[in-house]
Design an enzyme around this catalytic site. Structure first.
Site, mmCIF file in Angstrom:
data_model
loop_
_atom_site.group_PDB
_atom_site.id
_atom_site.type_symbol
_atom_site.label_atom_id
_atom_site.label_comp_id
_atom_site.label_asym_id
_atom_site.label_seq_id
_atom_site.Cartn_x
_atom_site.Cartn_y
_atom_site.Cartn_z
ATOM 1 N N SER A 60 0.821 -1.216 0.000
ATOM 2 C CA SER A 60 0.000 0.000 0.000
ATOM 3 C C SER A 60 0.853 1.265 0.000
ATOM 4 C CB SER A 60 -0.918 0.017 1.223
ATOM 5 O OG SER A 60 -1.709 -1.138 1.262
HETATM 6 N N1 SAH Z 1 -0.842 -4.973 3.801
HETATM 7 C C1 SAH Z 1 -0.068 -5.301 2.627
HETATM 8 C C2 SAH Z 1 -0.778 -4.860 1.351
HETATM 9 C C3 SAH Z 1 -1.494 -5.987 0.842
HETATM 10 S S1 SAH Z 1 -2.334 -5.923 -0.680
HETATM 11 C C4 SAH Z 1 1.323 -4.777 2.696
HETATM 12 O O1 SAH Z 1 1.657 -4.062 3.653
HETATM 13 O O2 SAH Z 1 2.121 -5.102 1.811
HETATM 14 C C5 SAH Z 1 -3.701 -6.926 -0.240
HETATM 15 C C6 SAH Z 1 -3.375 -8.353 0.073
HETATM 16 O O3 SAH Z 1 -4.607 -8.944 0.487
HETATM 17 C C7 SAH Z 1 -2.886 -9.178 -1.112
HETATM 18 O O4 SAH Z 1 -1.676 -9.776 -0.794
HETATM 19 C C8 SAH Z 1 -3.995 -10.218 -1.312
HETATM 20 O O5 SAH Z 1 -3.522 -11.480 -1.722
HETATM 21 C C9 SAH Z 1 -4.593 -10.291 0.081
HETATM 22 N N2 SAH Z 1 -5.961 -10.815 0.160
HETATM 23 C C10 SAH Z 1 -7.020 -10.587 -0.685
HETATM 24 N N3 SAH Z 1 -8.112 -11.252 -0.265
HETATM 25 C C11 SAH Z 1 -7.749 -11.911 0.879
HETATM 26 C C12 SAH Z 1 -8.428 -12.777 1.773
HETATM 27 N N4 SAH Z 1 -9.711 -13.132 1.602
HETATM 28 N N5 SAH Z 1 -7.749 -13.270 2.840
HETATM 29 C C13 SAH Z 1 -6.449 -12.950 3.040
HETATM 30 N N6 SAH Z 1 -5.741 -12.145 2.232
HETATM 31 C C14 SAH Z 1 -6.385 -11.621 1.162
#
Ligand code: SAH
Length: 211
Positions: A60
């Site tokens: 993010s």
């Molecule tokens: N917080 C992260 C940003 C993540 S982007 C950071 O600091 O890098 C969003 C993430 O959510 C992705 O890796 C995606 O695979 C995950 N995601 C999407 N749906 C999800 C679900 N149902 N359960 C767990 N993770 C999920």
């Protein structure tokens, strides 16, 4: 410019953009974001922008990380926090400096494994990483003082609110996939739930099942 210099410039910029919590700014000064981005993105580590981390996912934007973390902390000290969407592990590392215990769940196995390695190499001990589908939260360790969702569902599932402790806060982007969404903050007091919209944002979609 060194990474340290670039990082302190970014923190200055976040302050100008309206992030007020010194606690949050200090932690973001401490955690090296460049260790969470892929090698071909290193140059952009301290730009205030989301970056691709592979498999269609992103780390993010720093401003959004700061904003979400600040909103959780405004509810008071954090004991247990759940993050849904570990991704690179950056947001979890930030939360780990501000909460007693962080649980973070990721549905893509390779991202989960890479994040686990990073967190271990930074010697952060108070994060439990879980591989699984967090779209309905993670009941096993509930209730949480804070839940931070880093991917956007079209509608919010009531289970997430049920997993909040009294006084707990949930921050979540809600809206259509590949469009802009509302970044919503829900605060629970007893059976009463208050909701405010903090920003308009663009997150990757929250998906079901695992990969
Ligand atoms: N917080 C992260 C940003 C993540 S982007 C950071 O600091 O890098 C969003 C993430 O959510 C992705 O890796 C995606 O695979 C995950 N995601 C999407 N749906 C999800 C679900 N149902 N359960 C767990 N993770 C999920």
């Amino acid at each position: 410019m060194t990474f340290e210099h670039a990082r302190s410039k970014l923190i200055q910029q976040l302050r100008l953009e309206g992030i007020q919590s010194e606690q949050v700014l200090d932690v973001m000064l401490e955690i090296p974001r460049h260790l969470f981005v892929p090698e071909n993105q290193l140059h952009f580590s301290y730009e205030d922008t989301p970056l691709p981390i592979g498999l269609g996912q992103t780390i993010s934007q720093p401003y959004i990380v700061a904003k979400m973390t600040e909103a959780l902390l405004e509810g008071g000290p954090l004991k247990r926090v759940l993050e849904i969407g570990t991704g690179s592990g950056y947001q979890a590392a930030i939360l780990a400096k501000l909460a007693e215990q962080v649980y973070t769940i990721e549905r893509i196995q390779t991202l989960y494994e890479d994040a686990k390695q990073r967190i271990a190499s930074l010697n952060i001990k108070n994060i439990e990483l879980i591989y699984g589908d967090g779209s309905l939260g993670l009941n096993k360790f509930a209730p949480y003082d804070g839940i931070l969702v880093a991917a956007a569902p079209e509608i919010i599932s009531p289970q997430l609110l049920e997993q909040l402790a009294d006084g707990g806060r949930l921050i979540i982007p809600v809206g259509a996939a590949f469009d802009s969404q509302d970044l919503l903050l829900y605060t629970r007091s007893g059976n009463d739930i208050k909701k405010v919209c903090l920003e308009i944002v663009r997150f990757v979609p929250l998906r079901h099942g695992v990969e």
